[in-house]
Design an enzyme around this catalytic site. Structure first.
Site, PDB file in Angstrom:
ATOM      1  CG  ASP A   1      -2.217   0.847   0.893  1.00 27.79           C
ATOM      2  OD1 ASP A   1      -2.163   1.666  -0.059  1.00 27.79           O
ATOM      3  OD2 ASP A   1      -3.231   0.734   1.602  1.00 27.79           O
TER       4      ASP A   1
HETATM    5  C1  NOJ Z   1      -4.004   3.995   0.044  1.00 28.27           C
HETATM    6  C2  NOJ Z   1      -5.179   3.073   0.135  1.00 28.27           C
HETATM    7  O1  NOJ Z   1      -5.146   2.365   1.350  1.00 28.27           O
HETATM    8  C3  NOJ Z   1      -5.252   2.062  -1.001  1.00 28.27           C
HETATM    9  O2  NOJ Z   1      -6.458   1.372  -0.904  1.00 28.27           O
HETATM   10  C4  NOJ Z   1      -5.119   2.758  -2.315  1.00 28.27           C
HETATM   11  O3  NOJ Z   1      -5.239   1.835  -3.369  1.00 28.27           O
HETATM   12  C5  NOJ Z   1      -3.796   3.481  -2.350  1.00 28.27           C
HETATM   13  N1  NOJ Z   1      -3.772   4.471  -1.290  1.00 28.27           N
HETATM   14  C6  NOJ Z   1      -3.552   4.159  -3.684  1.00 28.27           C
HETATM   15  O4  NOJ Z   1      -4.375   5.230  -3.865  1.00 28.27           O
END
Ligand code: NOJ
Length: 736
Positions: free
Chosen positions: A282
């Site tokens: 993430d």
């Molecule tokens: C953080 C989020 O937790 C995740 O779900 C997302 O895909 C990413 N950012 C990218 O935007």
């Protein structure tokens, strides 16, 4: 002969200079990957593992063009738009090995045509509709040069304080799995090379939705049995449906952050499930291993994440900056790096990027916001709405009504038709609820609109205007709920009442004693006890996307009959959380008169609205439950037939739900578990027999040794229209 030989040497030399792997179409994908890997330097390999973030507008940043030109940018997120993606792709194809870039983006519930939030889509209990909406989202996304969505979020969530509950399928593993599979199919189809399909990503692996206290990014402590038996179930279903990627989670699971968790990534995902797609971290979660307290510095963070099996590093740059040294010192084996790069290249081959790295720049113009996409978004929204209360048939509103009052800032706020993860949807494309109502009633009906208060509803100074409007109207529609920014990521709430003074506004209108309905627009269950007790009608419409407004009007005025069912329990108070239907039995089940049983002194154990609940403008009656057998072997199947009759005067759809309870097992089993469902549209007065079947193998669970087992014994079965009551019978699984 000599000339031919010289030509051959020359051609092989050319091939070395421009390794057009895709030209060698006779090779298998794995052979192509091997060939490429053999030509890559370690630095180039690390480049494939780096994902960077584009700018707010969707363009790549200048540095990213430079990195792409030297083959050091494997993928991006947020770079989008046919021109922007093609520009950056061109730079990548100037690099030595010409490996195309993979463009990712959060296409969560639509790209340009916005569908309802995933929690709302799940309330439809309609997998075909969800598949179709994901397929539309994929077509729009691919047309702007995207290849990869960071969806579906398949995190089970049983705590409505958690803002991201809006982004998933709610509290149940079975329903969550159905929705996960539908989205994988819709996004990916059967051929990722198609110019209307994108690779999906199951996130957040794992148990992110169980954050302690419902506070985002918080710790998770969970038994392996609950993990495997509940939280991992939709992930496994997504894997079995052929999903191309997984994303790690921000949380730590039992002390080990998901991004550095070999138990999750190596043992379960790669080992037990044989997943050969790619794993992305993430956003900066590799670097965050330092804050988690498991890595002393970025080098250690990179080492832990790589060794655990996180292939791509999103946004932080610990792999690129430390990878060479880590390999030199033997802390990360080159085999590990190669494995990660292999997964990235495999995805690129599956998506056909080597053959077709660019997107046709005309495609986006003819694809985005097609009228049929807009219609699909409207139909999806209608199906997502849940009628929570409808005393004395308050709804639908007669189209002959002369005067209507529409109250509430959320009723006509374009920006709030979008919500968290709105993709590239534009507020100006959306139709608000007020606009939808105006379109519906045309000139026949006078409409007075009063906000009553602004979006935050922190002042009651304009309540009078709203109350006046309601007093003069034959019917009042009050739209209340949550603005987009208090739902979604980093939007946990400790209090889930209607924000601000919205309840006071409703009470002031209620006091006039005229007919009204409350339309809820929110991203999570809310504590709405006063409404449940006092308001004549409540329609839950979630955050419902571009066409939410017309869809609300369709339902309010009876052109559509609501059929949604809650995918999540609505608690009476925050103090009841976690509250979910598939609870474990206790040794002292509730007895009201017995103090020493499991209960609260100040509130009932029951929720305000249970999982699976939702009314219709018509009524249904279930009867005559039949089982194909009372005893089934462990390898057998059982069929349940039940008659369903539409006993009202309108056509309508009901969702028949089948729950089981494993009465005695080697470990306690939940008091109820959803195991089957059937959505059925019935004309007024019609009766039909429906069938739901179960395989005995799906009635197993993880035992004390965390092994999946199907144990013989007796099961109660309940077939109903929500999780609290229905027709009952029982059957047994027999054998050893
Ligand atoms: C953080 C989020 O937790 C995740 O779900 C997302 O895909 C990413 N950012 C990218 O935007």
């Amino acid at each position: 002969m000599k000339r031919a030989f010289t030509l051959l040497i020359f051609l092989s030399f050319l091939l070395f200079l421009v390794p057009s792997i895709h030209a060698q179409s006779n090779l298998s994908t794995e052979a192509k990957i091997n060939k490429l890997l053999a030509q890559m330097t370690l630095v180039e390999k690390l480049g494939q593992l780096q994902q960077l973030d584009g700018d707010y507008q969707g363009n790549a940043r200048p540095e990213q063009f430079d990195l792409a030109r030297i083959g050091l940018l494997g993928s991006t997120l947020n770079v989008r738009g046919a021109k922007y993606t093609n520009d950056l792709q061109r730079a990548a194809l100037e690099s030595r090995l010409k490996i195309p870039i993979l463009f990712g983006f959060d296409v969560i519930h639509g790209y340009r045509t916005l569908f309802p939030i995933p929690l709302g889509m799940t309330a439809s209990w309609d997998a075909a509709m969800v598949e179709n909406s994901s397929s539309i989202a994929a077509a729009e996304a691919r047309s702007v040069g995207l290849h990869w969505t960071f969806a579906p979020m398949v995190d089970i969530a049983r705590d409505p304080r958690w803002g991201r509950i809006m982004e998933g399928a709610g509290e149940d593993a079975f329903l969550g799995s159905i929705m996960a599979v539908a989205q994988v199919r819709g996004f990916q189809g059967t051929d990722l090379k198609r110019q209307d399909k994108i690779m999906a990503c199951a996130k957040h692996f794992a148990a992110y939705g169980a954050a302690e206290g419902g506070r985002d990014y918080n710790t998770v402590d969970m038994s392996e049995r609950t993990l495997r038996g509940v939280y991992l179930v939709p992930f496994k279903a997504a894997k079995e449906a052929g999903i191309g990627s997984f994303m790690t989670a921000f949380d730590d699971l039992n002390g080990l952050p998901s991004t550095a968790n070999p138990f999750l990534l190596r043992q379960i995902l790669r080992g037990e499930w044989k997943f050969d797609g790619l794993v992305v971290s993430d956003y900066t979660s590799v670097k965050e291993l330092i804050a988690h307290g498991v890595a002393a510095d970025e080098k250690e963070a990179a080492m832990l994440a790589l060794n655990a099996g996180t292939d791509i590093e999103m946004v932080s740059r610990t792999y690129g900056q430390n990878g060479v040294e880590l390999v030199k010192s033997g802390k990360v084996l080159i085999k590990t790096i190669d494995g990660a790069v292999r997964n990235v290249l495999r995805a690129k081959f599956r998506l056909g990027l080597f053959e077709k790295p660019f997107v046709d720049e005309n495609l986006e113009k003819t694809t985005l916001k097609k009228p049929e996409f807009m219609q699909a978004a409207r139909d999806a929204a209608v199906k997502s709405f849940v009628l929570l209360k409808n005393e004395h048939e308050t709804l639908p509103i007669s189209k002959n009504v002369k005067n209507i009052a529409v109250i509430g800032a959320l009723a006509d706020d374009k920006a709030n038709t979008l919500d968290w993860w709105a993709g590239d949807a534009k507020a100006e494309d959306s139709v608000t609820i007020l606009e939808g109502i105006k379109q519906k009633v045309g000139g026949r009906t006078k409409i007075r609109y009063e906000k009553g208060c602004e979006l935050l509803c922190d002042s009651d100074k304009d309540f009078d205007k709203a109350v006046d409007a309601a007093r003069d109207a034959d019917f009042t529609i009050i739209v209340v709920g949550e603005t987009r920014d208090i739902s979604g990521e980093a939007a946990s709430r400790s209090n889930i009442d209607l924000p601000g003074k919205q309840l006071d506004l409703i009470k002031a209108i209620h006091a006039k004693g005229k007919p009204y309905a409350v339309v809820l627009k929110n991203g999570r269950p809310l504590t709405i006890n006063w409404l449940a007790e006092n308001s004549p009608a409540i329609l839950e419409t979630w955050h419902s996307g571009t066409m939410g407004g017309p869809a609300v009007a369709d339902v309010l005025f009876g052109d559509a009959n609501p059929s949604g069912k809650l995918p999540i329990t609505f608690p009476r108070s925050v103090g009841q959380i976690p509250i979910y239907y598939a609870a474990m039995p206790t040794g002292r089940p509730l007895e009201t008169e017995n103090r020493y049983t499991s209960k609260y002194l100040d509130t009932p154990n029951t929720p305000l609205y249970p999982f699976g609940f939702g009314l219709s403008y018509t009524t249904f009656k279930l009867s005559n439950l039949r089982l194909s057998s009372q005893n089934i072997p462990k390898t057998g199947k059982i069929r349940f037939n039940v008659d369903i009759e539409n006993t009202g005067s309108r056509d309508g759809t009901e969702v028949v739900q089948l729950y089981i309870h494993d009465l005695v097992a080697s470990v306690s089993r939940p008091v109820k578990e959803l195991k089957g469902l059937h959505r059925v549209l019935l004309k007024a007065g019609k009766k039909q027999t429906i069938e739901i079947s179960l395989d005995a193998k799906d009635l197993g669970f993880y035992n004390a040794a965390n092994q999946y087992v199907v144990e013989p014994g007796k099961f109660d079965v309940m077939v109903g229209t929500n999780s609290t009551d229905g027709l009952r019978d029982s059957f047994s699984i027999i054998g050893n």
